[in-house]
Design a protein around this motif. Structure first.
Motif, PDB file in Angstrom:
ATOM      1  N   VAL A 135       0.757  -1.217   0.084  1.00  0.00           N
ATOM      2  CA  VAL A 135      -0.087  -0.303  -0.003  1.00  0.00           C
ATOM      3  C   VAL A 135       0.962   1.109  -0.096  1.00  0.00           C
ATOM      4  CG1 VAL A 135      -1.762   1.966   1.273  1.00  0.00           C
ATOM      5  CG2 VAL A 135      -2.076  -1.265   1.195  1.00  0.00           C
ATOM      6  N   ILE A 136       0.016   2.154  -0.792  1.00  0.00           N
ATOM      7  CA  ILE A 136       1.075   2.961  -1.007  1.00  0.00           C
ATOM      8  C   ILE A 136       1.552   4.363   0.348  1.00  0.00           C
ATOM      9  CG2 ILE A 136      -0.930   4.599  -1.148  1.00  0.00           C
ATOM     10  CD1 ILE A 136       1.266   6.675  -3.342  1.00  0.00           C
ATOM     11  N   GLY A 137       2.716   4.153   0.547  1.00  0.00           N
ATOM     12  CA  GLY A 137       3.139   5.234   2.016  1.00  0.00           C
ATOM     13  C   GLY A 137       3.283   4.201   2.572  1.00  0.00           C
ATOM     14  N   GLY A 192       1.860   2.377  -8.541  1.00  0.00           N
ATOM     15  CA  GLY A 192       2.158   1.812  -9.589  1.00  0.00           C
ATOM     16  C   GLY A 192       3.550   0.721  -9.499  1.00  0.00           C
ATOM     17  N   THR A 193       4.431   0.365 -10.865  1.00  0.00           N
ATOM     18  CA  THR A 193       4.888  -1.102 -10.634  1.00  0.00           C
ATOM     19  C   THR A 193       6.318  -0.206 -10.938  1.00  0.00           C
ATOM     20  OG1 THR A 193       2.826  -2.453 -11.391  1.00  0.00           O
ATOM     21  CG2 THR A 193       5.112  -3.419 -12.129  1.00  0.00           C
ATOM     22  N   SER A 194       7.127  -1.083 -10.042  1.00  0.00           N
ATOM     23  CA  SER A 194       8.750  -0.979 -10.272  1.00  0.00           C
ATOM     24  C   SER A 194       8.841  -1.767 -10.449  1.00  0.00           C
ATOM     25  CB  SER A 194       9.334  -0.063  -9.007  1.00  0.00           C
ATOM     26  OG  SER A 194      10.862  -0.097  -9.370  1.00  0.00           O
ATOM     27  N   ILE A 198       8.392  -4.803  -7.567  1.00  0.00           N
ATOM     28  CA  ILE A 198       7.047  -4.009  -6.470  1.00  0.00           C
ATOM     29  C   ILE A 198       5.838  -3.396  -7.140  1.00  0.00           C
ATOM     30  CG2 ILE A 198       7.389  -2.485  -4.365  1.00  0.00           C
ATOM     31  CD1 ILE A 198      10.030  -2.570  -3.874  1.00  0.00           C
ATOM     32  N   ASN A 199       4.819  -3.582  -6.214  1.00  0.00           N
ATOM     33  CA  ASN A 199       3.298  -3.014  -6.966  1.00  0.00           C
ATOM     34  C   ASN A 199       2.756  -2.224  -5.973  1.00  0.00           C
ATOM     35  OD1 ASN A 199       2.932  -4.782  -9.901  1.00  0.00           O
ATOM     36  ND2 ASN A 199       4.000  -5.936  -8.404  1.00  0.00           N
ATOM     37  N   VAL A 200       2.564  -1.029  -6.350  1.00  0.00           N
ATOM     38  CA  VAL A 200       2.356  -0.013  -5.194  1.00  0.00           C
ATOM     39  C   VAL A 200       1.264   0.007  -5.424  1.00  0.00           C
ATOM     40  CG1 VAL A 200       2.641   2.069  -3.738  1.00  0.00           C
ATOM     41  CG2 VAL A 200       4.892   0.673  -4.915  1.00  0.00           C
TER      42      VAL A 200
END
Length: 211
Positions: free
Chosen positions: A62-64, A158-160, A194-196
């Protein structure tokens, strides 16, 4: 002004330079590892199974929140890892590197030389060389070897992708060296991601007091 002190490890065939920079009367020491493969190192160690991998290979976060990814040498097949030097590439539009935490398989920081430098952003050069004559108390040649862990902050949705690229001077596919300073031939080099993702709406409502 600066001066440098050269230190050579006969065991590994690697060459190190300690660069001392004098700024305003203060000495700032910068250790640079120049992995120069001698005639010993060019004789690659057969290692039919050993691989370089991200663990976990893929994860959703989850973002953050912060996220941790381990880098391991898997299935060592009797090989002891004595050195490594390579790049990890990630998406800086999604993530920010927070820290690189080295493992204990090569026993740093007192008994190994370690470096984790990001330049440019999104490309991390991580290296370590063990100074120990015997690595058997630390590695058994059968279990996976944790080289280091990377901790990232999540900035954008997004995805890194995560990839490795070689950095051992002049050796095609060069990533790892064994306890004798010979290049290890890898069976495979993994990739990861890594999928945010957004904060789930129910959790956001609970946090805001509207639920």
């Amino acid at each position: 002004r600066s001066t440098s002190i050269n230190v050579t490890s006969a065991k590994f065939g690697y060459h190190f330079k300690e660069i001392i920079i004098f700024i305003g009367g203060n000495n700032i020491k910068v250790f640079g590892i120049l992995v120069l493969f001698s005639h010993i190192v060019f004789e690659s160690t057969p290692a039919e199974a050993i691989s370089l991998e991200f663990v976990p290979t893929s994860q959703f976060i989850v973002i953050g929140d912060q996220v941790t990814v381990d880098v391991i040498a898997s299935n060592p097949d009797g090989t002891l890892v004595g050195a490594y030097d390579f790049f990890v590439n990630y998406g800086p539009d999604v993530l920010t590197l927070n820290n690189v935490a080295f493992g204990s398989a090569l026993v740093g920081p007192l008994d190994s030389l370690q470096d984790g430098t990001e330049s440019p952003v999104g490309k991390i050069n991580v290296s370590e060389l063990s100074l120990l004559a015997d690595l058997t108390p630390l590695q058994n040649g059968a279990d996976d070897v944790l080289l280091f862990s990377m901790i990232f902050d999540t900035d954008m949705l997004g995805t890194s992708p995560l990839t490795f690229s070689e950095n051992i001077a002049g050796v095609a596919g060069g990533f790892l060296g064994d306890e004798n300073g010979q290049a290890i031939v890898l069976d495979s080099v993994g990739t990861g991601s890594i999928n945010v993702v957004p904060i789930p709406s129910a959790i956001w409502l609970m946090g805001s007091g509207l639920f």
